[in-house]
Write an enzyme that holds these catalytic residues in place. Structure first.
Site, short mmCIF file in Angstrom:
data_model
loop_
_atom_site.label_atom_id
_atom_site.label_comp_id
_atom_site.label_asym_id
_atom_site.label_seq_id
_atom_site.Cartn_x
_atom_site.Cartn_y
_atom_site.Cartn_z
N HIS A 163 57.02 23.82 59.53
CA HIS A 163 58.20 23.28 60.20
C HIS A 163 58.07 21.76 60.29
O HIS A 163 57.01 21.19 59.99
CB HIS A 163 58.36 23.89 61.60
CG HIS A 163 57.25 23.58 62.55
ND1 HIS A 163 56.32 24.51 62.94
CD2 HIS A 163 56.90 22.44 63.20
CE1 HIS A 163 55.46 23.96 63.77
NE2 HIS A 163 55.78 22.70 63.94
P1 TYD Z 1 54.89 27.37 66.49
O1 TYD Z 1 55.10 25.97 66.90
O2 TYD Z 1 55.84 27.94 65.48
O3 TYD Z 1 53.39 27.58 65.96
P2 TYD Z 1 52.66 27.06 64.62
O4 TYD Z 1 53.30 25.77 64.24
O5 TYD Z 1 51.23 26.92 65.00
O6 TYD Z 1 52.80 28.09 63.56
O7 TYD Z 1 54.88 28.27 67.81
C1 TYD Z 1 54.52 29.64 67.77
C2 TYD Z 1 55.18 30.32 68.95
O8 TYD Z 1 54.74 29.76 70.17
C3 TYD Z 1 56.71 30.18 68.95
O9 TYD Z 1 57.25 31.43 69.37
C4 TYD Z 1 57.00 29.15 70.00
C5 TYD Z 1 55.83 29.28 70.95
N1 TYD Z 1 55.43 28.00 71.56
C6 TYD Z 1 55.76 27.75 72.89
O10 TYD Z 1 56.39 28.58 73.58
N2 TYD Z 1 55.36 26.57 73.44
C7 TYD Z 1 54.71 25.63 72.74
O11 TYD Z 1 54.35 24.55 73.29
C8 TYD Z 1 54.40 25.88 71.36
C9 TYD Z 1 53.68 24.86 70.53
C10 TYD Z 1 54.79 27.07 70.81
#
Ligand code: TYD
Length: 124
Positions: free
Chosen positions: A40
């Site tokens: 992302h």
């Molecule tokens: P995501 O940012 O997509 O993780 P990565 O980039 O490591 O693959 O986040 C994964 C899940 O966690 C998503 O459902 C959103 C949630 N999340 C939160 O609720 N708060 C946060 O601060 C973060 C970073 C993620």
């Protein structure tokens, strides 16, 4: 970074070592060897990423230019401005990715589809 005969201590202070106020900290760990995280971009969020333990690789692109950084030292931080697509991969089993972030969590700040990211880069 402060190191003496007993060990090391590293400090990150908002406004001193970072060009943003820290509003959120999170950490990613237990990532499977062949798994990828990220995939992302953020519209506004700034982050400092540190391999607080172990090793992992961060691939970055602004849609035109790409870079890859392998982080493996707790005294090195990778500063990410907004507008970069990132993929985190090749975690070692002890890999822990510490993220210091400029804003609270906001799903609306994410761009999670690569074609949408490329379109967005043309608008900013
Ligand atoms: P995501 O940012 O997509 O993780 P990565 O980039 O490591 O693959 O986040 C994964 C899940 O966690 C998503 O459902 C959103 C949630 N999340 C939160 O609720 N708060 C946060 O601060 C973060 C970073 C993620």
């Amino acid at each position: 970074s402060f190191k003496d005969g007993t060990g090391s201590l590293n400090v990150v202070e908002s406004g001193e070592d970072l060009p943003f106020e820290i509003h959120r900290i999170y950490y990613i760990y237990g990532v499977e060897q062949f798994a990828s995280r990220g995939a992302h971009a953020h519209r506004n969020l700034r982050q400092l990423i540190i391999a607080i333990s172990g090793r992992f690789t961060v691939d970055l692109t602004d849609g035109v230019n790409s870079e890859s950084h392998t982080l493996q030292s707790p005294d090195v931080g990778l500063l990410l401005p907004p507008g970069l697509w990132r993929d985190l991969h090749s975690f070692t089993s002890d890999g822990i990715c510490l993220v210091l972030a400029s804003h609270h969590f906001d799903e609306a700040d994410y761009i999670r589809e690569y074609p949408a990211f490329l379109n967005w880069t043309l608008t900013v």
